[in-house]
Scaffold this motif. Structure first.
Motif, PDB file in Angstrom:
ATOM      1  N   VAL A   1       0.824  -1.210   0.000  1.00  0.00           N
ATOM      2  CA  VAL A   1       0.000   0.000   0.000  1.00  0.00           C
ATOM      3  C   VAL A   1       0.858   1.259   0.000  1.00  0.00           C
ATOM      4  O   VAL A   1       0.605   2.202  -0.763  1.00  0.00           O
ATOM      5  N   ARG A   2       1.887   1.313   0.833  1.00  0.00           N
ATOM      6  CA  ARG A   2       2.717   2.523   0.913  1.00  0.00           C
ATOM      7  C   ARG A   2       3.618   2.671  -0.312  1.00  0.00           C
ATOM      8  O   ARG A   2       3.736   3.760  -0.881  1.00  0.00           O
ATOM      9  N   GLU A   3       4.249   1.604  -0.703  1.00  0.00           N
ATOM     10  CA  GLU A   3       5.251   1.695  -1.762  1.00  0.00           C
ATOM     11  C   GLU A   3       4.676   2.218  -3.072  1.00  0.00           C
ATOM     12  O   GLU A   3       5.334   2.947  -3.809  1.00  0.00           O
ATOM     13  N   MET A   4       3.439   1.844  -3.370  1.00  0.00           N
ATOM     14  CA  MET A   4       2.870   2.144  -4.677  1.00  0.00           C
ATOM     15  C   MET A   4       2.777   3.647  -4.944  1.00  0.00           C
ATOM     16  O   MET A   4       3.074   4.113  -6.054  1.00  0.00           O
ATOM     17  N   THR A   5       2.380   4.415  -3.936  1.00  0.00           N
ATOM     18  CA  THR A   5       2.018   5.811  -4.218  1.00  0.00           C
ATOM     19  C   THR A   5       2.826   6.855  -3.460  1.00  0.00           C
ATOM     20  O   THR A   5       2.544   8.046  -3.596  1.00  0.00           O
ATOM     21  N   MET A   6       3.836   6.454  -2.691  1.00  0.00           N
ATOM     22  CA  MET A   6       4.593   7.447  -1.933  1.00  0.00           C
ATOM     23  C   MET A   6       5.267   8.474  -2.832  1.00  0.00           C
ATOM     24  O   MET A   6       5.515   9.615  -2.415  1.00  0.00           O
ATOM     25  N   ARG A   7       5.545   8.109  -4.085  1.00  0.00           N
ATOM     26  CA  ARG A   7       6.227   9.024  -5.006  1.00  0.00           C
ATOM     27  C   ARG A   7       5.455   9.170  -6.324  1.00  0.00           C
ATOM     28  O   ARG A   7       6.021   9.595  -7.329  1.00  0.00           O
ATOM     29  N   LEU A   8       4.173   8.833  -6.307  1.00  0.00           N
ATOM     30  CA  LEU A   8       3.405   8.805  -7.557  1.00  0.00           C
ATOM     31  C   LEU A   8       2.837  10.183  -7.882  1.00  0.00           C
ATOM     32  O   LEU A   8       1.959  10.690  -7.174  1.00  0.00           O
TER      33      LEU A   8
ATOM     34  N   MET B   1      14.272   3.444  -1.073  1.00  0.00           N
ATOM     35  CA  MET B   1      14.744   2.178  -1.619  1.00  0.00           C
ATOM     36  C   MET B   1      13.573   1.315  -2.093  1.00  0.00           C
ATOM     37  O   MET B   1      13.659   0.637  -3.120  1.00  0.00           O
ATOM     38  N   THR B   2      12.458   1.333  -1.334  1.00  0.00           N
ATOM     39  CA  THR B   2      11.336   0.453  -1.655  1.00  0.00           C
ATOM     40  C   THR B   2      10.164   1.180  -2.297  1.00  0.00           C
ATOM     41  O   THR B   2       9.321   0.540  -2.923  1.00  0.00           O
ATOM     42  N   TRP B   3      10.081   2.510  -2.145  1.00  0.00           N
ATOM     43  CA  TRP B   3       8.985   3.230  -2.779  1.00  0.00           C
ATOM     44  C   TRP B   3       9.204   3.271  -4.296  1.00  0.00           C
ATOM     45  O   TRP B   3      10.299   3.557  -4.766  1.00  0.00           O
ATOM     46  N   LEU B   4       8.160   3.013  -5.058  1.00  0.00           N
ATOM     47  CA  LEU B   4       8.282   2.997  -6.511  1.00  0.00           C
ATOM     48  C   LEU B   4       8.694   4.370  -7.035  1.00  0.00           C
ATOM     49  O   LEU B   4       8.152   5.399  -6.612  1.00  0.00           O
ATOM     50  N   ASP B   5       9.652   4.351  -7.939  1.00  0.00           N
ATOM     51  CA  ASP B   5      10.167   5.567  -8.566  1.00  0.00           C
ATOM     52  C   ASP B   5       9.437   5.761  -9.890  1.00  0.00           C
ATOM     53  O   ASP B   5       9.589   4.968 -10.824  1.00  0.00           O
ATOM     54  N   TRP B   6       8.652   6.834  -9.974  1.00  0.00           N
ATOM     55  CA  TRP B   6       7.828   7.076 -11.161  1.00  0.00           C
ATOM     56  C   TRP B   6       8.464   8.081 -12.117  1.00  0.00           C
ATOM     57  O   TRP B   6       7.812   8.528 -13.069  1.00  0.00           O
ATOM     58  N   ASP B   7       9.717   8.419 -11.903  1.00  0.00           N
ATOM     59  CA  ASP B   7      10.425   9.312 -12.825  1.00  0.00           C
ATOM     60  C   ASP B   7      11.024   8.451 -13.937  1.00  0.00           C
ATOM     61  O   ASP B   7      12.171   8.001 -13.861  1.00  0.00           O
ATOM     62  N   LEU B   8      10.236   8.208 -14.979  1.00  0.00           N
ATOM     63  CA  LEU B   8      10.576   7.214 -15.993  1.00  0.00           C
ATOM     64  C   LEU B   8      11.361   7.826 -17.146  1.00  0.00           C
ATOM     65  O   LEU B   8      10.946   8.839 -17.734  1.00  0.00           O
ATOM     66  N   ASP B   9      12.480   7.183 -17.491  1.00  0.00           N
ATOM     67  CA  ASP B   9      13.197   7.554 -18.709  1.00  0.00           C
ATOM     68  C   ASP B   9      12.611   6.756 -19.876  1.00  0.00           C
ATOM     69  O   ASP B   9      11.661   5.978 -19.719  1.00  0.00           O
ATOM     70  N   ASP B  10      13.174   6.938 -21.068  1.00  0.00           N
ATOM     71  CA  ASP B  10      12.610   6.290 -22.257  1.00  0.00           C
ATOM     72  C   ASP B  10      12.639   4.771 -22.135  1.00  0.00           C
ATOM     73  O   ASP B  10      11.680   4.088 -22.536  1.00  0.00           O
TER      74      ASP B  10
END
Length: 690
Positions: free
Chosen positions: A169-176, A558-567
C-alpha cells in the motif's frame, strides 16, 4: 484506575467486543484464567469491569455504557505455570484477538513482557513481572462498522483471465505524481484515479496487497531504528493497519479501507489480501505479552512438553490450527474481510504451517482446508498458498487441495535458471547442462506438480516482495543486505541471477542492452505461460532495490516505486501492457489441455526422446492449437539460430504465422507475416499467432 461495582449480565455472544443497544457484548476465551476484565480507557484513566465465566473456557457478558469509539483492553488472572503454557498476568493489558480496530504504538519497555526482563529485553521467562504494561501497548477500539457499499459487487474474473499484481500500500504511491501529498502511501492513494489508471493500462485484474492487518515492529528492528515495513508481524487479524490510512480516527481507517475496495471494484479490479495466520507478533516465550499468550498460550500456539514454542515459521511461534478456538479465530477473520470488507480472496503466508496436524505432518484434509471448502462464504473466494514453511518437509508445492492456487516456486527458479543462471554460465564458458525439458514443463502449467488439477492452480511468478526485483536479477550476482544493518551475501546459486558482466549500475551500453532484453525474456515468459501470472509491483517500470535482496525493513526511497521514468523504462511499461493484451487476446496461452500441445525443434521437426534428452539444447518451439493458434519460440543460446516454423494446425485452415512479439524489440512493433524460415537473435523469446 477504578473497578465497576456491578457485574455484567452473562449471555452467549460472538467472540470479541461488539456494540449493542446500551453497551457492548463481550466474549473472551481464557480457559485457564480465574478472572477476566474488560478495561476501558478515558485518556489514561482505566475502568475495569469483571466478565463472568461462561462455558468451555469462555468469559462473556454485557457491559453497559460502553459505546463505539471506546478504547479498551483485556486483563486475565490465573495460574503462572510456564511449563504448561499458563502465563496469566493481570498486570498486562491485552489486545482483544477479535478487535476490529487497534490504535497506538507499542513501546518495548520491560513492562510489556509477562516475565521479568532488563532494559535490553533479556530475562528469565519463568519469573512473572508485576510491571503494568498499559502505558506502553496499543488499545483495541470498539467500532460501528456500518458502511454504504452502494451497488458494489466483486469483479469475479474467471481464473484464466486473472493477472495478479503484488503491491504494498505505501510503496505504490509514496512518489506517484498526481496523487495528492496527503493521500500518498495510503489506502485512498491506492484507489486514486491515477493509480487505477496505471493498473488498468497495465492489464491488471487483481491486486494482492502485502499485509494490511494491524502489525508492529520487532524489538531488534526498533533497536536499529528500522521498521517491519512488509508487515508480517500481526497483532490484529480483524483490524486494518491504521498508519496506512490518511485519517487516523479508528472509524475512518476502516471506512477508508472499504472505500479503497469499493473504488477498485468499480474499476474492475479484485482485491486479495496477503494474510499471516501462521504466527503472531508475540514471538517466542521470551517475547512480549500482547494478547494471545496472556489469555492462554496453549490454546493459540504449538508448545512442546516444557511450554516452549514449536516454531515452524522462523518467527518465534506457530499458531495451532488443530485447536478449535484458534481455528475459529482464523475462519472468523477470513469471513470478516469477505463479508464486511468485500475482499475477493487471500494469499496465505507460509501456508503449510496452517495445515500441519498434531504430529506436525502436513495434511491436505486438515480441518482448516475442510472448513474453507465447506463454508458458504469462504468457498466462493480465491485461496492462494505460499506452499512452504520452515517445518519438517516444508516444501509442499502442488499438494494443496481442490481449488487452491499456489505460488509456483519451481516456475520462478526454472525461468531464472534458463534465462539468467544458465545463460550466465554459458557466457563464462561453463556448461549449463540444463536442456529445455524443465522450461517446457513450466510453460504449460507445471503438470508434474499439479497432476490432475488445472494449470490454473499454478500462480507463476519470477519475482515477489521477497528477493531481487527483475531489474536487480539482471544487474547483480550477489545478495546485498548491508542497508538492513546486516552483511549477508550469498552467491548466484540462491538468486539465480546474472549481472551480464558488471556488478550493479554501469554505463556500458552493450551490457545495458543485454539486461533490458533479459528483463523482457523474464516478463514475456511469465505473461505468456499457462497458469495465473503474478507481477511484482514496479517490475513493469524497471524498479530497483539497489541490489538489496531482502528490504523488509526499508520504508524509504529504496522500496517506494520511482515514477520518474526515462525512455527505456517507459518502453518496458509499454511492453508489459502489450504482453498482458496478447494474453487476453490468445486464450490458449492461459489454459489448455495436453491435446492442443505440440513441441518442435528449431528445424520445425517434432521433438523426439533424443532431442528432449540433449542437455545442450537451448531452442524449443511450443505450438498451441486454439482460436487463434499460438507459437512460442524459446531460444536461450548466446548466438543466432536459423529457425523453421512448424506448420499451422489443420484447424487453423489456410494462412501463415504472424509475429506478434519478439523480446529483442525495445518496444512493441507492428504485427508482421512471418517467413517459413528466419534468423532468431540470441537469448530471445517470440510469440506468433495464426
Amino acid at each position: 484506575m477504578s473497578t465497576t461495582g456491578s457485574q455484567p449480565l452473562p449471555l452467549p455472544s460472538r467472540p470479541g467486543v461488539h456494540p449493542v443497544d446500551g453497551g457492548v457484548e463481550v466474549a473472551v476465551h481464557a480457559p485457564g484464567a480465574t478472572a477476566v476484565w474488560l478495561c476501558t480507557f478515558d485518556g489514561e484513566h482505566e475502568t475495569r469491569t469483571p466478565i463472568p465465566a461462561s462455558d468451555e473456557g469462555w468469559w462473556s457478558g454485557l457491559v453497559p455504557d460502553v459505546h463505539p469509539g471506546a478504547r479498551y483492553g483485556l486483563r486475565a488472572d490465573g495460574p503462572w505455570d510456564p511449563a504448561s503454557g499458563q502465563r496469566h498476568n493481570p498486570a498486562k493489558l491485552l489486545l482483544d484477538p477479535w478487535a476490529r480496530s487497534i490504535e497506538g504504538d507499542l513501546t518495548y519497555d520491560p513492562a510489556v513482557y509477562g516475565h521479568v526482563v532488563d532494559e535490553a529485553g533479556e530475562g528469565d521467562p519463568a519469573v512473572r513481572s508485576d510491571l503494568d504494561s498499559a502505558p506502553f501497548v496499543p488499545r483495541s477500539v470498539v467500532l460501528d462498522t456500518a458502511f454504504d457499499w452502494g451497488d458494489d459487487a466483486p469483479p469475479a474474473h474467471p481464473r484464466d483471465e486473472r493477472v495478479v499484481y503484488e503491491v504494498h500500500v505505501r510503496e505504490m504511491t509514496m512518489r506517484l505524481p498526481g496523487v495528492p501529498e496527503h493521500l500518498r502511501g495510503t489506502y485512498a492513494g491506492l484507489a486514486h484515479p491515477v493509480t487505477i489508471e496505471h493498473l488498468q493500462a497495465l492489464g491488471v485484474t487483481t491486486v494482492e496487497l502485502l499485509p494490511v492487518h494491524a502489525h508492529v515492529d520487532e524489538p531488534h528492528l526498533v533497536d536499529l531504528g528500522l521498521t517491519n515495513h512488509w508487515g508480517y508481524n500481526t497483532v490484529g487479524f480483524f483490524a486494518p493497519h491504521a498508519p496506512y490510512a490518511s485519517n487516523q480516527d479508528p472509524h475512518e481507517v476502516l471506512r477508508e479501507f472499504k472505500g479503497m475496495v469499493k473504488l477498485l471494484h468499480a474499476a474492475g479490479i479484485e482485491v486479495l489480501l496477503d494474510v499471516v495466520y501462521n504466527h503472531t507478533a508475540e514471538q517466542s516465550v521470551g517475547g512480549a505479552t500482547l494478547a494471545w499468550r496472556g489469555l492462554g498460550a496453549g490454546t493459540w500456539y504449538r508448545l512442546d512438553d516444557e511450554g516452549h514454542d514449536v516454531d515452524v515459521t522462523g518467527c518465534g511461534n506457530t499458531v495451532d490450527l488443530t485447536e478449535p478456538v484458534a481455528l475459529e479465530m482464523v475462519l472468523d477473520s477470513l469471513r470478516y474481510w469477505v463479508q464486511e470488507c468485500h475482499v475477493d480472496g487471500f494469499r496465505y503466508d507460509l501456508a503449510v504451517a496452517l495445515g500441519r496436524g498434531e504430529d506436525l505432518g502436513f495434511d491436505p484434509e486438515h480441518p482448516f482446508f475442510a472448513a474453507l471448502r465447506e463454508d458458504p462464504v469462504l468457498s466462493q473466494v480465491m485461496h492462494v498458498a505460499e506452499p512452504w514453511d520452515l517445518g519438517p518437509d516444508g516444501w509442499r508445492t502442488g499438494q494443496f487441495p481442490g481449488a487452491w492456487a499456489e505460488w509456483n516456486d519451481r516456475f520462478r527458479d526454472t525461468v531464472r535458471d534458463f534465462w539468467l543462471a544458465d545463460a550466465g554460465a554459458l557466457s563464462r564458458g561453463e556448461d549449463s547442462g540444463a536442456g529445455v525439458r524443465e522450461i517446457a514443463t513450466r510453460l504449460v502449467g507445471s503438470r508434474d506438480l499439479f497432476a490432475e488439477r488445472t494449470p490454473l492452480s499454478s500462480v507463476g511468478f519470477v519475482t515477489a516482495h521477497d528477493g531481487f526485483t527483475m531489474a536487480d536479477l539482471v544487474a547483480y550476482d550477489d545478495k546485498h543486505n548491508e542497508a538492513n544493518g546486516e552483511d549477508n551475501r550469498d552467491g548466484n546459486d540462491h538468486n539465480r541471477s546474472w549481472n551480464h558482466g558488471a556488478e550493479g549500475p554501469t554505463d556500458d551500453e552493450v551490457i545495458l542492452l543485454a539486461r533490458r532484453r533479459s528483463v523482457r525474456n523474464l516478463l514475456g515468459t511469465l505473461l505468456l505461460s499457462a497458469g495465473v501470472p503474478m507481477i511484482a509491483s514496479g517490475d513493469e517500470i524497471g524498479r530497483t532495490h539497489d541490489g538489496n535482496n531482502n528490504p523488509y525493513c526499508q520504508d524509504n526511497e529504496m522500496t517506494w516505486l520511482d515514477w520518474d521514468l526515462d525512455d527505456e523504462r517507459r518502453d518496458l511499461l509499454t511492453t508489459a501492457a502489450h504482453l498482458t493484451a496478447l494474453r487476453r487476446e490468445v486464450p490458449v496461452l492461459r489454459d489448455h489441455d495436453e491435446s492442443v500441445i505440440g513441441w518442435y525443434d528449431e528445424a520445425g521437426e517434432e521433438m523426439t526422446e533424443e532431442t528432449w534428452a540433449q542437455d545442450d539444447r537451448r531452442t524449443l518451439q511450443l505450438r498451441l492449437e486454439g482460436d487463434p493458434c499460438a507459437l512460442l519460440v524459446v531460444h536461450g543460446g548466446l548466438g543466432e539460430v536459423e529457425l523453421t516454423l512448424p506448420p499451422l494446425p489443420e484447424s487453423a485452415g489456410e494462412g501463415t504465422w504472424r509475429l506478434r512479439w519478439d523480446s529483442a524489440w525495445e518496444r512493441p512493433e507492428e504485427t508482421t507475416t512471418a517467413p517459413a524460415t528466419e534468423t532468431v537473435g540470441p537469448l530471445s523469446l517470440r510469440l506468433y499467432t495464426s
